[in-house]
Every structure is written in C-alpha cells, then in structure tokens.
Design a protein around this motif. Structure first.
Motif, mmCIF file in Angstrom:
data_model
loop_
_atom_site.group_PDB
_atom_site.id
_atom_site.type_symbol
_atom_site.label_atom_id
_atom_site.label_comp_id
_atom_site.label_asym_id
_atom_site.label_seq_id
_atom_site.Cartn_x
_atom_site.Cartn_y
_atom_site.Cartn_z
ATOM 1 N N ALA A 122 0.835 -1.208 0.000
ATOM 2 C CA ALA A 122 0.000 0.000 0.000
ATOM 3 C C ALA A 122 0.865 1.251 0.000
ATOM 4 C CB ALA A 122 -0.925 -0.007 1.214
ATOM 5 N N ARG A 123 1.910 1.258 0.829
ATOM 6 C CA ARG A 123 2.811 2.411 0.872
ATOM 7 C C ARG A 123 3.503 2.623 -0.472
ATOM 8 N NH1 ARG A 123 6.951 1.063 5.179
ATOM 9 N NH2 ARG A 123 7.831 3.061 4.522
ATOM 10 N N HIS A 162 13.783 7.732 -0.906
ATOM 11 C CA HIS A 162 14.277 8.221 -2.196
ATOM 12 C C HIS A 162 13.331 9.248 -2.818
ATOM 13 C CE1 HIS A 162 16.155 8.245 -6.145
ATOM 14 N NE2 HIS A 162 14.967 8.017 -6.680
ATOM 15 N N THR A 163 12.035 8.956 -2.810
ATOM 16 C CA THR A 163 11.085 9.843 -3.494
ATOM 17 C C THR A 163 10.659 11.018 -2.625
ATOM 18 O OG1 THR A 163 9.114 8.629 -2.758
ATOM 19 C CG2 THR A 163 10.170 7.889 -4.795
ATOM 20 N N GLY A 164 10.591 10.799 -1.305
ATOM 21 C CA GLY A 164 10.066 11.828 -0.427
ATOM 22 C C GLY A 164 8.571 12.024 -0.645
ATOM 23 N N ILE A 165 8.011 13.004 0.048
ATOM 24 C CA ILE A 165 6.600 13.342 -0.120
ATOM 25 C C ILE A 165 6.480 14.306 -1.294
ATOM 26 C CG2 ILE A 165 4.566 14.370 0.948
ATOM 27 C CD1 ILE A 165 5.371 11.774 2.250
ATOM 28 N N PRO A 166 5.683 13.987 -2.305
ATOM 29 C CA PRO A 166 5.600 14.833 -3.505
ATOM 30 C C PRO A 166 5.126 16.251 -3.207
ATOM 31 C CG PRO A 166 4.580 12.690 -3.877
ATOM 32 C CD PRO A 166 4.844 12.784 -2.411
ATOM 33 N N ALA A 167 5.465 17.162 -4.099
ATOM 34 C CA ALA A 167 5.087 18.565 -3.923
ATOM 35 C C ALA A 167 3.658 18.841 -4.379
ATOM 36 C CB ALA A 167 6.061 19.462 -4.686
ATOM 37 N N VAL A 195 0.576 10.326 1.291
ATOM 38 C CA VAL A 195 0.273 10.402 2.723
ATOM 39 C C VAL A 195 -0.880 9.464 3.076
ATOM 40 C CG1 VAL A 195 -0.592 11.929 4.545
ATOM 41 C CG2 VAL A 195 1.216 12.716 3.003
ATOM 42 N N ALA A 196 -1.906 9.441 2.236
ATOM 43 C CA ALA A 196 -3.043 8.553 2.486
ATOM 44 C C ALA A 196 -2.625 7.088 2.423
ATOM 45 C CB ALA A 196 -4.152 8.826 1.478
ATOM 46 N N ALA A 197 -1.678 6.768 1.540
ATOM 47 C CA ALA A 197 -1.216 5.383 1.418
ATOM 48 C C ALA A 197 -0.557 4.907 2.706
ATOM 49 C CB ALA A 197 -0.248 5.252 0.249
ATOM 50 N N PRO A 235 -1.858 17.280 6.363
ATOM 51 C CA PRO A 235 -1.086 17.177 7.607
ATOM 52 C C PRO A 235 -1.822 16.415 8.707
ATOM 53 C CG PRO A 235 -0.925 19.389 6.713
ATOM 54 C CD PRO A 235 -1.971 18.683 5.905
ATOM 55 N N ASP A 236 -3.149 16.553 8.752
ATOM 56 C CA ASP A 236 -3.925 15.833 9.758
ATOM 57 C C ASP A 236 -3.807 14.323 9.548
ATOM 58 O OD1 ASP A 236 -5.522 16.071 12.052
ATOM 59 O OD2 ASP A 236 -7.373 15.795 10.920
ATOM 60 N N VAL A 237 -3.952 13.886 8.303
ATOM 61 C CA VAL A 237 -3.799 12.460 7.987
ATOM 62 C C VAL A 237 -2.377 11.997 8.300
ATOM 63 C CG1 VAL A 237 -3.810 10.746 6.127
ATOM 64 C CG2 VAL A 237 -5.607 12.491 6.222
ATOM 65 N N PHE A 238 -1.406 12.821 7.947
ATOM 66 C CA PHE A 238 0.003 12.492 8.162
ATOM 67 C C PHE A 238 0.276 12.223 9.642
ATOM 68 C CE2 PHE A 238 4.429 14.035 8.912
ATOM 69 C CZ PHE A 238 5.111 13.142 8.104
ATOM 70 N N MET A 239 -0.161 13.130 10.502
ATOM 71 C CA MET A 239 0.124 12.974 11.928
ATOM 72 C C MET A 239 -0.706 11.855 12.557
ATOM 73 S SD MET A 239 0.837 16.915 13.166
ATOM 74 C CE MET A 239 -0.538 17.687 12.305
ATOM 75 N N HIS A 240 -1.933 11.696 12.103
ATOM 76 C CA HIS A 240 -2.764 10.630 12.667
ATOM 77 C C HIS A 240 -2.308 9.239 12.221
ATOM 78 C CE1 HIS A 240 -5.418 13.024 14.974
ATOM 79 N NE2 HIS A 240 -6.054 13.594 13.963
ATOM 80 N N THR A 241 -1.479 9.172 11.197
ATOM 81 C CA THR A 241 -0.875 7.886 10.829
ATOM 82 C C THR A 241 -0.041 7.357 11.989
ATOM 83 O OG1 THR A 241 -0.814 8.507 8.487
ATOM 84 C CG2 THR A 241 0.662 6.727 9.184
#
Length: 440
Positions: free
Chosen positions: A48-49, A250-255, A264-266, A366-372
């Motif tokens: 999934a990631r 390697h890819t980081g979080i896309p812009a 982030v959702a993945a 950001p909310d999804v990111f932190m709640h992960t």
C-alpha cells in the motif's frame, strides 16, 4: 537461480518501479481452505505504501480469478489486482470465445469424473481455467493425492496450456501466463526496473522474462529462474517493508497536492491494514482507533460542503472504519485529480476564500500524516513518518508559538532528546507521549 547485478537499493532509486507479487504462498500462507488463508498484513501494508509513491506501480498477480482475489485481499486502488495469471483485471478481461468455452467444458467434465471418487478433492471453476485441487487429500494421504494428480495429467487437453503447482493441476483456455502479462505490463508502464515475487511453478514464467536490471524473488524451496530466494511469507514482508522504506526515502513526499495526498493517504492505509483492535486507545486521549478514522471521515467531508462539494460518502466509519477510510480516500483522490472541483472556493467556514486544493493541502493532508503515527501506535507499531515532511510540519507548528495550544486541540509538549527523529519531535510537540504503544 540466475545471477543478477540488481540490488534492492537499485530498485528503490529507479525512475519507474514496477512491483508485482503473487498472492498465495507469497503474501498469504498456503492452507487447504483457499478462502481462509492467513494474510501477512505487513506485506499488504508495504505494498500500500509503495503504491502511493511517485513513479511506482504495484500489482498483485494471482492465479485466482479477480472476484476470488478480492475476497481474500484487502488491497484496492491504487494497487492493481490481476487474476487468472493476467487474463483478467478490474479494468478488463480477455474475451472468452466459443472454442475456449468448449475446451473448458470438456476439461470440467473430465475432472468431474476423476474427482468424484475423492470427496476431499476439489474442482475450481475460474473464468479461463479449470483447476484440480488435492491439498485436503494430501493432508491425510499424500500418495492418494499424487495418484489423483497423475490421472488428471492424463486428460486429453488438446495441446492447451497446463500448469502443475503445489497440489494442483490447472488447465487453461487462455494463452496468458504470468510471463506474458509481466512482459506486457513492464512495457505499458515504462518500468525501468521490476521486482517480481512468487513461490509456485506458475511464477517461473514471470521470473524467466525478467531482464538483468530486474529482480526476481523466489519464496521457498525448489529450482527457480529467480535471482534471490527467501524462506517464507515472513521474509517477503521484510523485503517489501525494507523496499517501501527505501523507496519512500528516495522519493520523499511529492510537492503536487494530488500526489502528496496519494502518498500520505497510502501510509495511513498501511496502518489501517495492520489494525488488529479497532477499540484500542490511541495517543489522542479521547479517541480509540475507530474514533480516529471517524474523525477524519467526518470533519473533512463536512468542511467541504462550505465549498459546495459533497463527497457522497455512505459508509459509517464507526461501524466499518476500514471500508469508510477506503471510501474517503477514493473520493478525495478523485476530487483532487479534478482541477475544476478542487479549484472550488470556500464561501464560509474557517477556510473561507481558499480553494479546496489549498485547504486540503494546508490542513487535511497534515492531519492524515500525523494521525498515521497515532493509528500505528494504537496497535503497538513504531511508525516512522517521512523525516523531511515531519520536519517541515514541525517548523510550521513551532512558528505558531503559544497560539498552537490556544485552540485546545493540542496538549502540552513532551520533552524528547535533541537527536530524536523528526517525526517523534513533531508528535511530542503536539502533546503526544513519544513512548505511547511501545512500553512493555
């Protein structure tokens, strides 16, 4: 095995990565009941990631028919589910001609006659194949199972494709093999490197079409054309998790906002797949894991109505949090991928004057990111968020000073060592206990 000069580091750094995995025996252990297979959720989480990352295509390529695969595999778009060794997918299937139907009818009749005398032997009917299964027979009488398969192999199959697997013989009316599908898919997506993981005889067709710059991983014993071997499904999970970690680094979080949300959702989806207790407490003192998903599935869609956008969600997040999350992700991704809809402006509420894209980027992602982190810790997992994105979010929150606490949404900061990871410092800054879920 063949010799390969490709490493997992090469895969992680390639421009266009194609990741393909068999299901049974690779992502799930083999058991006699094909619909009660123990699936390795760490493998699903890693896939999934990977599927959420830029330049990465992920497919589960199974001998099962697609409907059967969806019953045992929780992964959905952007992971592709392909069945019947490549002959069918959610997006389309090979036409079944009259000659093919006649061939399948002949095989089915022949198998029925042979298997009728053995109550524990099973005939599986798939869209393009007929399969004799003797796993349940083999549990009690391995010699009887071998005798059945020998009789099955004597069926006049008219030169059509026949495959011998672990306690199965499969007759196919289609010319598709995992090798033909893999070669075509590699070209279709423009893959610069491919990883293919499988365990069975049917997977050897896939290993044989891989190039030197690709990597084949064989699960378990037996002769193979793959270049790497792992022992079991647990080791597959380690391989996929390490690759997901390296590819993310390697890819980081896309812009771009749509791609950023997808990535982030993945990661959140990965933690949803690993939940074993939806009523477990999260680091958010008033929320269980179930409540956390309900929070995301409630506030964001409600806020979008201030921009005239209705996501059309139907699933009750408290009744079925996993399905509700999948529905929310699908609807949100479709929204962000549509420039016209994501360009709608808020006419009321806290985001008045902003576009849907801007508000989603600034608050929901950001909310999804932190709640992960919260969801993973509720299950005892030491989740690692993207370091660079965590550091950027931390800097933004630190710039608010005491105004951050005035909202009442964040507790007092927890002390952490100066050399702590950026994600740990971020979560500690917003009031999360850095050791939550890891004690004992």
């Amino acid at each position: 095995m063949t010799t390969s000069i490709t490493t997992f580091a090469d895969l992680a750094a390639t421009d266009q990565l194609l990741v393909v995995a068999d299901f049974d025996g690779t992502l799930a252990d083999l058991v006699p009941d094909p619909y009660a297979v123990p699936v390795n959720t760490d493998s699903l989480a890693a896939l999934a990631r990977l599927a959420g990352l830029p330049g990465t295509t992920v497919t589960i390529l199974s001998g099962r028919h697609v409907d059967g695969l969806t019953q045992v595999c929780a992964l959905r778009t952007p992971v592709n589910l392909v069945g019947s060794h490549g002959a069918e997918s959610a997006s389309g299937s090979l036409p079944l001609t009259q000659d093919m139907r006649a061939h399948l009818a002949h095989i089915e009749n022949s198998l029925t006659r042979i298997l009728a005398a053995h109550p524990k032997a099973e005939l599986e009917v798939k869209p393009y194949q007929r399969v004799a299964h003797v796993a349940k027979v083999a549990e009690e009488d391995p010699e009887a199972a071998r005798n059945i398969l020998e009789r099955v192999a004597e069926i006049d199959h008219g030169g059509a494709h026949i495959t011998y697997g672990k306690n199965i013989v499969e007759f196919s009316a289609a010319e598709f093999t995992k090798g033909t599908w893999l070669a075509a898919e590699r070209e279709r997506v423009g893959a610069t490197r491919t990883l293919f993981i499988g365990d069975d005889a049917t997977d050897e067709n896939g290993f044989r079409v891989l190039a030197d710059h690709d990597l084949g991983v064989k699960v378990g014993e037996g002769a193979t054309a793959a270049s790497v071997r792992v022992a079991d499904t647990t080791e597959v999970a380690r391989v996929l998790t390490d690759l997901a970690d390296a590819r993310t680094a390697h890819t980081g979080i896309p812009a771009e906002t749509p791609a950023r949300f997808r990535a982030v959702a993945a990661s959140f989806t990965a933690e949803v797949l690993r939940v074993h207790d939806w009523d477990a407490q999260t680091p958010c003192s008033e929320w269980t894991a179930r409540d956390l998903v309900a929070h995301l599935a409630t506030w964001y869609p409600a806020n979008l109505r201030n921009a005239g956008v209705d996501l059309g969600l139907r699933t009750d997040a408290r009744e079925n949090p996993a399905e509700a999350w999948t529905e929310l992700v699908s609807a949100t991704q479709a929204l962000l991928d549509d420039p016209e809809r994501s360009g709608a402006q808020f006419t009321a509420g806290p985001d008045e004057g902003q576009t849907v894209e801007q508000a989603t980027r600034g608050f929901f992602i950001p909310d999804v990111f932190m709640h992960t982190w919260d969801l993973g810790r509720s299950q005892g997992h030491d989740v690692r968020l993207d370091e660079e994105f965590a550091a950027r979010n931390l800097a933004g929150l630190e710039s608010l000073g005491e105004r951050l606490r005035e909202s009442g949404q964040f507790g007092p900061a927890h002390p952490v060592p100066e050399d702590a990871r950026a994600d740990v410092r971020l979560m500690a800054h917003i009031g999360r206990d850095p050791e939550f879920g890891l004690r004992g």
